[in-house]
Scaffold this motif. Structure first.
Motif, short mmCIF file in Angstrom:
data_model
loop_
_atom_site.label_atom_id
_atom_site.label_comp_id
_atom_site.label_asym_id
_atom_site.label_seq_id
_atom_site.Cartn_x
_atom_site.Cartn_y
_atom_site.Cartn_z
N ARG A 137 0.83 -1.08 0.16
CA ARG A 137 0.11 -0.16 0.07
C ARG A 137 0.93 1.48 0.03
NH1 ARG A 137 -5.48 0.69 1.88
NH2 ARG A 137 -4.90 2.24 3.38
N GLN A 138 1.71 1.37 0.79
CA GLN A 138 3.03 1.86 0.90
C GLN A 138 3.40 2.69 -0.66
OE1 GLN A 138 6.26 1.48 3.16
NE2 GLN A 138 6.96 4.06 3.39
N GLU A 139 3.61 1.47 -1.10
CA GLU A 139 4.28 1.46 -2.64
C GLU A 139 3.29 2.48 -3.64
OE1 GLU A 139 7.88 -1.81 -2.60
OE2 GLU A 139 5.95 -1.75 -3.11
N GLY A 140 1.93 1.94 -3.63
CA GLY A 140 0.84 2.33 -3.90
C GLY A 140 0.90 4.09 -3.91
N ALA A 141 0.90 4.11 -2.60
CA ALA A 141 1.21 5.76 -3.04
C ALA A 141 2.04 6.39 -3.22
CB ALA A 141 1.21 6.08 -0.90
N LEU A 142 3.30 6.18 -3.72
CA LEU A 142 5.04 6.21 -4.64
C LEU A 142 4.20 7.19 -5.81
CD1 LEU A 142 7.53 4.60 -2.73
CD2 LEU A 142 7.03 7.13 -3.13
N LEU A 143 3.43 4.83 -6.44
CA LEU A 143 3.18 5.41 -7.37
C LEU A 143 2.17 6.40 -8.32
CD1 LEU A 143 2.57 3.33 -10.45
CD2 LEU A 143 0.40 2.51 -9.09
N ILE A 144 1.18 6.54 -7.32
CA ILE A 144 -0.23 7.56 -7.43
C ILE A 144 0.58 8.78 -8.28
CG2 ILE A 144 -1.86 8.87 -6.99
CD1 ILE A 144 -2.50 6.43 -4.93
N VAL A 146 4.48 9.74 -9.04
CA VAL A 146 4.69 9.12 -10.20
C VAL A 146 4.19 9.12 -11.49
CG1 VAL A 146 5.40 6.53 -10.63
CG2 VAL A 146 6.49 9.10 -11.30
N MET A 147 2.81 8.23 -10.83
CA MET A 147 2.47 8.48 -12.38
C MET A 147 1.36 10.25 -12.40
SD MET A 147 1.14 5.55 -13.55
CE MET A 147 -0.46 5.90 -14.52
N SER A 148 0.90 10.45 -11.63
CA SER A 148 -0.03 11.94 -11.90
C SER A 148 1.25 12.68 -11.83
CB SER A 148 -1.12 12.50 -10.39
OG SER A 148 -0.06 11.91 -9.18
N TYR A 151 2.96 10.93 -15.34
CA TYR A 151 2.96 10.01 -16.85
C TYR A 151 1.98 10.89 -18.43
CZ TYR A 151 0.43 7.00 -19.16
OH TYR A 151 -0.49 5.93 -20.69
N TYR A 152 1.86 11.86 -17.74
CA TYR A 152 1.10 12.33 -19.58
C TYR A 152 2.97 13.72 -19.99
CZ TYR A 152 4.31 17.07 -17.56
OH TYR A 152 4.40 18.09 -17.36
N ARG A 153 3.69 12.79 -19.49
CA ARG A 153 4.60 12.96 -21.02
C ARG A 153 5.10 12.06 -22.00
NH1 ARG A 153 7.87 17.22 -17.63
NH2 ARG A 153 6.81 16.62 -15.14
N VAL A 169 13.88 0.37 0.80
CA VAL A 169 13.24 1.21 0.25
C VAL A 169 13.24 1.36 -1.47
CG1 VAL A 169 13.53 3.79 0.30
CG2 VAL A 169 14.90 2.58 2.16
N PRO A 170 11.88 1.69 -1.14
CA PRO A 170 11.25 1.33 -2.91
C PRO A 170 11.11 3.05 -3.74
CG PRO A 170 9.23 2.03 -0.76
CD PRO A 170 10.84 1.14 -0.60
N SER A 171 11.40 2.42 -4.96
CA SER A 171 11.29 3.85 -5.64
C SER A 171 10.42 3.51 -6.66
CB SER A 171 12.76 4.67 -5.56
OG SER A 171 12.92 5.47 -6.78
N PHE A 172 10.21 4.41 -7.98
CA PHE A 172 8.80 4.03 -8.93
C PHE A 172 9.59 5.08 -10.11
CE2 PHE A 172 5.72 1.94 -6.82
CZ PHE A 172 5.35 1.37 -7.50
N MET A 173 9.52 4.57 -11.33
CA MET A 173 10.36 5.10 -12.11
C MET A 173 9.09 5.21 -13.81
SD MET A 173 14.38 4.99 -12.73
CE MET A 173 14.93 3.41 -12.58
N LEU A 174 8.67 6.15 -14.45
CA LEU A 174 8.27 6.16 -15.32
C LEU A 174 9.81 6.18 -16.66
CD1 LEU A 174 5.03 7.95 -15.33
CD2 LEU A 174 5.64 4.89 -15.94
N VAL A 175 9.88 5.26 -17.34
CA VAL A 175 10.61 5.41 -18.25
C VAL A 175 10.38 5.56 -20.26
CG1 VAL A 175 13.27 5.19 -16.85
CG2 VAL A 175 11.64 3.30 -18.27
N THR A 176 11.07 5.71 -20.83
CA THR A 176 11.03 5.36 -22.06
C THR A 176 10.71 3.50 -22.66
OG1 THR A 176 11.85 7.61 -22.93
CG2 THR A 176 11.65 6.10 -24.17
N ALA A 177 9.81 3.24 -23.29
CA ALA A 177 10.04 1.89 -23.45
C ALA A 177 11.69 1.37 -24.47
CB ALA A 177 8.97 1.34 -24.28
N GLY A 178 11.75 -0.06 -23.92
CA GLY A 178 13.31 -0.35 -24.02
C GLY A 178 14.35 0.78 -23.78
N THR A 179 14.08 1.43 -22.87
CA THR A 179 15.87 2.00 -22.19
C THR A 179 16.13 1.24 -21.22
OG1 THR A 179 14.39 4.42 -22.01
CG2 THR A 179 16.33 3.98 -20.88
N GLU A 180 17.87 1.04 -21.95
CA GLU A 180 18.82 0.39 -20.72
C GLU A 180 18.88 0.69 -19.10
OE1 GLU A 180 22.05 -1.46 -22.72
OE2 GLU A 180 21.29 -0.67 -24.40
#
Lengths: 207, 242
Positions: A137-144, A146-148, A151-153, A169-180
């Protein structure tokens, strides 16, 4: 994940589709350009595909082909956002997300009377990951967050969601598909999922 | 977008330089230089046009000389003169009877080439019909490819449903008389399709269902799932049924 590739020949063997079909679907953007991965092999240059994604996609195309035209199918697979607005009530009624995800969104202070597709998408991803037990659940808050925020980018561009943990310690990332990307030894990649698959599932549910 | 009929026309009859903008009809009869993007309903070039920016037009006809430093997006493009596009070309219908160079990719539905076209990027379309000279440095993905060889043409790779490359039965007087372009031949590294008919083609690998390898071909490896016919005058390194 990137190591799991399938060659074009194996793919055609396995699925029974022809070269013509494969290329037609590519032209109709049913199969994204970046899935065609060129690699040199002993016979010269060969084309490979990400195995799981392409098999899933071809299975979907073959199963839905009868009901929809190729152009309608392309809409389902395209990463762009359409015009949808739904209230909390509708989302619950149509079984798109569960109460838990909506509660989490309220805790994060991002509650809204009507949700656009982008936000429904965020709730849907959250719900899927919570329900499958991939995140807490805690990670869910992080997801919210990063996405909000970000994500529009990626509107109209394929992106991937990545969850890493270091010493718990968790961390979320949004990256371009296929990035290394590479981390130090202490980092574990818990989850790496293309956003496109979520969007397809969601569009089918909404449609 | 604003109503296009309410826009002004742009006519250049002498020598002129403009900044671009939105127009209804654009007609260039003299020499023009456009420093910016141009959005118009129709575009006709009979003189010389040099553009720095993107061109968006419902139809574009180029009879003179044209250099675009930017992408071209249109529903109909016809090139009878000389055109160089330093960018991508997106047009459902493309007809080239003159000479066209595209330093980018080409997306279309129907492409007809009666002249010479040289494309640096990939090409994607439903039907490609060539009666002239074509050179594609990228990948050609088309539903139907029909090429009648007059001179030496090439593509990096071809993929599609029906691919038909044959020599022109009677050598056309024009291409022969100018003596340019070399002997009729087609060169590519890979051809993949359902129905393939080839003549005078040099390729590394040909893969498909029903394949006919005609006279003058030189192919290292053929892989087929349906039927394979090889002409006596063709060279095939090895063939394999898959």
């Amino acid at each position: 994940m990137t190591d799991d590739l399938i060659s074009k020949k194996e793919l055609l063997d396995l699925t029974g589709i022809s070269y013509g079909q494969l290329y037609r679907w590519k032209r109709k953007n049913l199969i994204p350009e970046e899935w065609f991965i060129r690699k040199s092999s002993y016979t010269g240059q060969e084309t490979f595909f990400p195995k799981q994604q392409i098999l899933l996609r071809i299975d979907k195309i073959l199963n839905m082909k009868d009901g929809l035209s190729l152009d309608e199918l392309a809409d389902v697979f395209s990463p762009t956002l359409g015009e949808v607005e739904m209230s909390e009530q509708q989302l619950l009624e149509r079984n798109i997300v569960s109460q838990i995800s909506l509660d989490l969104l309220k805790e994060a202070g991002r509650e809204q009377p009507l949700y656009a597709l982008e936000q429904i998408m965020m709730l849907y991803v959250l719900d899927e990951l919570l329900m499958s037990g991939d995140i807490t659940r805690q990670e869910g808050a992080l997801l919210i967050d990063v996405m909000s925020e970000h994500y529009y980018r990626f509107t109209g561009r394929p992106s991937e969601l990545v969850l890493i943990r270091k010493m718990g310690v968790p961390s979320f990332m949004l990256v371009t598909a296929g990035t290394e990307f590479y981390f130090d030894n202490g980092v574990k990649v818990v989850l790496r999922q293309p956003m496109g698959t979520f969007m397809e599932e969601l569009k089918l549910k909404l449609g | 977008m604003e109503e296009r009929n309410k826009r002004n026309d742009l006519n250049v009859a002498g020598i002129s330089q403009t900044a671009g903008g939105n127009f209804h009809r654009v007609s260039i009869d003299g020499m023009a230089k456009v420093n910016g993007n141009l959005d118009c309903t129709s575009m006709e070039v009979n003189g010389t046009l040099k553009m720095h920016g993107a061109l968006t037009s419902e139809s574009a006809a180029i009879n003179g000389m044209c250099t675009l430093n930017g992408p071209l997006t249109s529903s109909r493009v016809r090139v009878d003169g000389m055109t160089t596009i330093n960018g991508n070309l997106h047009s459902p219908e493309l007809e080239v009877n003159g000479k066209c160079t595209v330093r980018g990719r080409v997306d279309g539905e129907r492409i007809d080439i009666g002249g010479v076209i040289d494309i640096e990027g990939d090409v994607q379309c439903e039907t490609l019909n060539v009666q002239g000279n074509i050179k594609i440095s990228g990948f050609l993905n088309a539903g139907t490819v029909e090429i009648r060889l007059h001179t030496s043409s090439s593509a990096k790779e071809i993929g599609g449903e029906r691919i038909d490359i044959r020599r022109k039965e009677q050598q056309n007087g024009f291409w022969k008389s100018i003596g340019l372009g070399g002997t009729p031949s087609f060169k590519t590294s890979l051809i993949e399709g359902d129905e393939i008919v080839l003549e005078d083609t040099e390729a590394d690998i040909v893969r498909g269902s029903n394949i006919h390898i005609g006279r003058g071909c030189n192919i290292r490896l053929v892989e087929y799932s349906g039927e394979l016919e090889v002409d006596q005058d063709a060279k095939v390194g090895s063939s394999q049924r898959i």
